[in-house]
Design a protein around this motif. Structure first.
Motif, PDB file in Angstrom:
ATOM      1  N   LEU A  26      22.537  -1.303  -5.216  1.00 47.74           N
ATOM      2  CA  LEU A  26      21.265  -1.416  -5.928  1.00 47.74           C
ATOM      3  C   LEU A  26      21.385  -2.317  -7.153  1.00 47.74           C
ATOM      4  CD1 LEU A  26      20.237   2.309  -5.523  1.00 47.74           C
ATOM      5  CD2 LEU A  26      18.878   0.363  -4.716  1.00 47.74           C
ATOM      6  N   TYR A  27      22.460  -2.165  -7.911  1.00 51.17           N
ATOM      7  CA  TYR A  27      22.658  -3.043  -9.067  1.00 51.17           C
ATOM      8  C   TYR A  27      22.835  -4.494  -8.616  1.00 51.17           C
ATOM      9  CZ  TYR A  27      23.419   1.088 -12.047  1.00 51.17           C
ATOM     10  OH  TYR A  27      23.277   2.259 -12.745  1.00 51.17           O
ATOM     11  N   SER A  28      23.531  -4.690  -7.521  1.00 51.46           N
ATOM     12  CA  SER A  28      23.737  -6.052  -7.007  1.00 51.46           C
ATOM     13  C   SER A  28      22.413  -6.676  -6.582  1.00 51.46           C
ATOM     14  CB  SER A  28      24.712  -6.025  -5.823  1.00 51.46           C
ATOM     15  OG  SER A  28      26.001  -5.577  -6.226  1.00 51.46           O
TER      16      SER A  28
ATOM     17  N   LEU B 188       0.831  -1.209   0.000  1.00 53.78           N
ATOM     18  CA  LEU B 188       0.000   0.000   0.000  1.00 53.78           C
ATOM     19  C   LEU B 188       0.865   1.258   0.000  1.00 53.78           C
ATOM     20  CD1 LEU B 188      -2.795  -1.028   2.539  1.00 53.78           C
ATOM     21  CD2 LEU B 188      -3.080  -0.629   0.076  1.00 53.78           C
ATOM     22  N   ALA B 189       1.977   1.215   0.740  1.00 56.29           N
ATOM     23  CA  ALA B 189       2.886   2.365   0.768  1.00 56.29           C
ATOM     24  C   ALA B 189       3.480   2.608  -0.617  1.00 56.29           C
ATOM     25  CB  ALA B 189       3.989   2.130   1.793  1.00 56.29           C
ATOM     26  N   ALA B 190       3.900   1.541  -1.271  1.00 55.26           N
ATOM     27  CA  ALA B 190       4.479   1.672  -2.610  1.00 55.26           C
ATOM     28  C   ALA B 190       3.447   2.200  -3.601  1.00 55.26           C
ATOM     29  CB  ALA B 190       5.021   0.325  -3.073  1.00 55.26           C
TER      30      ALA B 190
ATOM     31  N   TYR C 186      12.273   6.478  -6.234  1.00 53.94           N
ATOM     32  CA  TYR C 186      12.800   5.191  -6.691  1.00 53.94           C
ATOM     33  C   TYR C 186      13.325   4.335  -5.533  1.00 53.94           C
ATOM     34  CZ  TYR C 186      12.721   6.772 -11.600  1.00 53.94           C
ATOM     35  OH  TYR C 186      12.334   7.215 -12.845  1.00 53.94           O
ATOM     36  N   ASN C 187      14.114   4.941  -4.668  1.00 50.28           N
ATOM     37  CA  ASN C 187      14.685   4.176  -3.559  1.00 50.28           C
ATOM     38  C   ASN C 187      13.608   3.629  -2.639  1.00 50.28           C
ATOM     39  OD1 ASN C 187      17.606   3.757  -3.189  1.00 50.28           O
ATOM     40  ND2 ASN C 187      17.738   5.951  -3.563  1.00 50.28           N
ATOM     41  N   ARG C 188      12.673   4.486  -2.271  1.00 47.87           N
ATOM     42  CA  ARG C 188      11.607   4.051  -1.370  1.00 47.87           C
ATOM     43  C   ARG C 188      10.725   2.992  -2.022  1.00 47.87           C
ATOM     44  NH1 ARG C 188       8.573   9.240   0.674  1.00 47.87           N
ATOM     45  NH2 ARG C 188       9.126   9.983  -1.400  1.00 47.87           N
ATOM     46  N   LEU C 189      10.499   3.126  -3.329  1.00 45.75           N
ATOM     47  CA  LEU C 189       9.680   2.129  -4.025  1.00 45.75           C
ATOM     48  C   LEU C 189      10.379   0.775  -4.061  1.00 45.75           C
ATOM     49  CD1 LEU C 189       8.339   4.409  -6.866  1.00 45.75           C
ATOM     50  CD2 LEU C 189       6.923   3.158  -5.212  1.00 45.75           C
TER      51      LEU C 189
ATOM     52  N   ILE D 177      16.891  -0.972 -10.251  1.00 45.84           N
ATOM     53  CA  ILE D 177      17.684  -0.551 -11.412  1.00 45.84           C
ATOM     54  C   ILE D 177      17.568   0.953 -11.618  1.00 45.84           C
ATOM     55  CG2 ILE D 177      17.927  -0.739 -13.914  1.00 45.84           C
ATOM     56  CD1 ILE D 177      16.948  -3.647 -13.668  1.00 45.84           C
ATOM     57  N   LEU D 178      16.356   1.465 -11.553  1.00 51.27           N
ATOM     58  CA  LEU D 178      16.168   2.909 -11.724  1.00 51.27           C
ATOM     59  C   LEU D 178      16.886   3.694 -10.625  1.00 51.27           C
ATOM     60  CD1 LEU D 178      12.378   3.014 -12.712  1.00 51.27           C
ATOM     61  CD2 LEU D 178      14.352   3.377 -14.211  1.00 51.27           C
TER      62      LEU D 178
END
Length: 295
Positions: free
Chosen positions: A223-225, A167-169, A184-187, A205-206
């Protein structure tokens, strides 16, 4: 609530002042002794004890008899959980939803998450009145302590926790649709906690591309990892693309051993794919690596 500028435990006189400000009356010697013994002078713990005793209606018993064994939970985490459990059900739900959002949260996001609760704004103010959080800006609140937020979060059953993260996302996607980059980070985080691997990978990725563009290279590698770990083993093209991103950042960081490992993986993938373009691309990357590592 009581504010103390210098660090360190509170003394007896300061605890007396804290109790006076929290309860609205001068505490007894028994109360101050109890606070000193059980909180060790920690102002947050002492304040939570006072709030707990007030909510339990036990202030008079402490003042008169100085009882301790049966009045207070053994540790502060249990005490915080007890305080949260005592909240009205709808207020407790709002607090747990806010805990999903983090130490600081936006009331508007919480409202999107609880669209069926027309009294949500009232519940937020009730939680503020119960000293769960404090306002820090227009429509923004911060939990009074990381421990308090963690206690609320840990009380959530796993299935409800996943649901609230989703729901947050979804709330963030709706609210920031015009400029989603800021989220992006929070999503990626919320979809990860919601166990939606496809969406977590997409936003990781974004967020990684964004971090790289902002020279936050360590974050970009992480993030890529994560995105790479979520990529299907058989999707060699996607693996190749992410390894190219990560190898490039390792190069910028000067992490040569990690960079070399990614180059070796890229070479293997190019061969598996029998792709001359990718073979040439890997060869160019290997050439640049050789140039910067030449002694």
């Amino acid at each position: 609530m009581y504010k103390r500028q210098e660090l360190g435990p509170l003394g007896r006189q300061e605890l007396e002042t804290l109790a006076d400000l929290t309860l609205g009356s001068v505490p007894s010697d028994n109360m101050v002794t109890l606070l000193l013994q059980r909180s060790g002078g920690n102002p947050f713990f002492a304040e939570q004890m006072l709030l707990y005793l007030r909510e339990e209606g036990e202030i008079d018993n402490v003042d008169r008899y100085g009882q301790t064994s049966s009045l207070l939970p053994f540790n502060v985490r249990t005490l915080l959980t007890a305080r949260l459990d005592r909240l009205p059900s709808a207020v407790k739900d709002a607090v747990q939803g806010a805990a999903v959002l983090g130490q600081e949260f936006d009331e508007q996001v919480l409202t999107f998450m609880f669209q069926n609760d027309v009294l949500l704004a009232k519940h937020v103010r009730e939680a503020e009145g119960a000293a769960i959080w404090v306002p820090v800006g227009q429509g923004r609140f911060r939990f009074r302590s990381g421990l308090l937020r963690e206690a609320a979060y840990d009380m959530l059953p796993q299935a409800r926790r996943r649901r609230l993260h989703r729901l947050a996302a979804e709330a963030l996607e709706i609210m920031h649709a015009v400029d989603l980059a800021q989220s992006y980070n929070r999503l990626a985080y919320h979809y990860g906690r919601a166990e939606d691997e496809a969406k977590e990978r997409h936003y990781a990725i974004l967020a990684g591309d964004q971090a790289e563009a902002q020279f936050a290279h360590v974050q970009a590698v992480d993030l890529y990892s994560r995105a790479l770990a979520l990529t299907e083993r058989g999707d060699r093209y996607a693996q190749y693309d992410l390894l190219c991103r990560r190898e490039r950042v390792y190069d910028l960081l000067g992490e040569r051993e990690a960079q070399l490992q990614d180059l070796e993986l890229l070479a293997e993938l190019a061969e598996d794919l029998a792709d001359d373009y990718r073979r040439a691309e890997v060869a160019l990357r290997q050439g640049r690596y050789a140039e910067v590592t030449r002694t």
